[in-house]
Enzyme design. Sequence first.
Site, PDB file in Angstrom:
ATOM      1  N   ASP A   1      -8.457  -4.952  -6.162  1.00 27.97           N
ATOM      2  CA  ASP A   1      -8.056  -3.931  -5.043  1.00 27.97           C
ATOM      3  C   ASP A   1      -8.861  -2.776  -4.759  1.00 27.97           C
ATOM      4  O   ASP A   1      -8.804  -2.005  -5.849  1.00 27.97           O
ATOM      5  CB  ASP A   1      -6.596  -3.851  -5.314  1.00 27.97           C
TER       6      ASP A   1
ATOM      7  N   HIS B   1      -6.930  -6.230  -0.885  1.00 27.16           N
ATOM      8  CA  HIS B   1      -5.777  -5.412  -0.776  1.00 27.16           C
ATOM      9  C   HIS B   1      -4.712  -6.088   0.075  1.00 27.16           C
ATOM     10  O   HIS B   1      -4.848  -6.396   1.160  1.00 27.16           O
ATOM     11  CB  HIS B   1      -6.244  -4.075   0.103  1.00 27.16           C
TER      12      HIS B   1
ATOM     13  N   SER C   1       0.965  -1.219   0.038  1.00 28.48           N
ATOM     14  CA  SER C   1      -0.049   0.102   0.275  1.00 28.48           C
ATOM     15  C   SER C   1       0.902   1.169  -0.203  1.00 28.48           C
ATOM     16  O   SER C   1       1.696   1.398  -0.980  1.00 28.48           O
ATOM     17  CB  SER C   1      -0.915  -0.134   1.215  1.00 28.48           C
TER      18      SER C   1
END
Length: 523
Positions: A462, A492, A234
């Site tokens: 995602d 994710h 991320s």
Amino acid sequence: MHTVVRGAGALGLTALLLAPVSGCQGDAHSAAEPAPTSPATGTGVAGLAAQRLDWRPCPAPSTAQGGGTPPASDWQCATLKAPLDHAKPGGKTIDLALIRSKAKDEQHRIGSLLFNFGGPGASGVATLPALAPAYASLNTRYDLVSFDPRGVGDSAGVKCLNDPAMDANVAVDSTPDTPAEVKALDDSNAQFAAACEHNSGPVLPYVDTESAARDLDLMRQVLGDQKLSYFGISYGTELGGVYAHLFPQEVGRMVLDSVVDPTKDPQQSALGQAQGFQLALADFMKACATQEGGACPTGAGGAEGTARITDLLQKLGQSPLPTGSGRKLTESLAITGIAAALYSQQTWPALASGLTEAMQHGTGDTLLQLADSLLGRDPQGHYNNLNAANRAISCVDARQRYSDQDVEQQLSQFRNASPVFGAFTAWSLTGCTGWPVPGKTDHPDVSAPGAAPILVVGTTGDPATPVEGAHAMAQQLGSGVGVTVTLNGEGHGGYNTGNPCLKKTVDAYLLDGTVPADGTTCS
């Protein structure tokens, strides 16, 4: 403001997958000391690079990190001194909290593998032990190492609002429909910024991603590694990309998973994320309809399901739902809870239950629990410093400041992108308006000519970092550097899904140096 933009995804990974839908925190005012006070050790960069780490058994995570119990005995913790201002390496220092699990096969040890789990604002010290089973194969030959980035947890953690004030802040209508509601949101943002400046003013200019990347290189040197081996998830992908740009010759084996698009400004990122969450919601509703039929709270999904959710949210905007805790489920908290559950297929059943509760029984307990997990609030009402760190890092990184008028001009575009999340993500853009520290860049520079090949992993479903970001990152890293690997799936954090193909591909790269073909796809 609820920050959904920029890869709040690590929260989905940690709070939702590691704990029973809620974090464990302490009063924001009793968090780790943020004020830089200590003199530098040695002389400048050379002196800091020569420091020796005092590895000891780890205590329980602090309230700023999320609380909980101490990790198992094979985990060790240490503190590393870094310059407050990397432009003045002989000046004041801050303490960075580190954690490690030593390689199990010492004879074939490769070195240290550093992890950043995103946010920005996630505590690596608290997160790595909880997620470690997913990385057991890598722990054979790597010391698994993570850290609290500057401004996070026990690394000069930013302090802003106390717990009662945070409760009020997150309950404010983040999708305002009237001038009075817009003013209330603006006032809430101003109060948040003022509290951060009052409690953490000296550190706010220095919690930027470039400074964190320079911390990474200091860690590399102190840990004794010639090259940096790194796994970023991320926001951690942005940190890794910035590192590669600053130190291309020091890149060893680097994996960037669930990638923040480095070419987009905050407005473009927020719009892309609204689209990503709407796509994930559509996938959830389709699966729900298939598995539960008429019992699914979103019916047949598609337009029908979206209408049911927007109708619920509209009602919550007028009359919040009660919960067993005595708190109310507001419209903003419901949107946060829905978003939280979309980070992983493992939490889809909780989303179905929460929507059923709210729509059919008029209670908001499950959706509120989901929201709390993403906001870093424990059942006792204590918040970690994630919200504070997320805002502080995001606002010092990004130069853009958006007015109410800017948002209002874009609202129709955002609502078209997502009837459920569009207005929410659009109004989040005002969170840095009036921030006491100016932002530094329009978007991060991640060009890294001459760096070793970097694996860039994107997942098609995602919600937080749409798969297009992986292709943009690979392109920006440069020809022969960015190597794309795509997972056809949901959630994710691709590696953490346990997909055998992706795990085999990443492990072969990190453990054996085998670089896959660019464009490799796993299903």
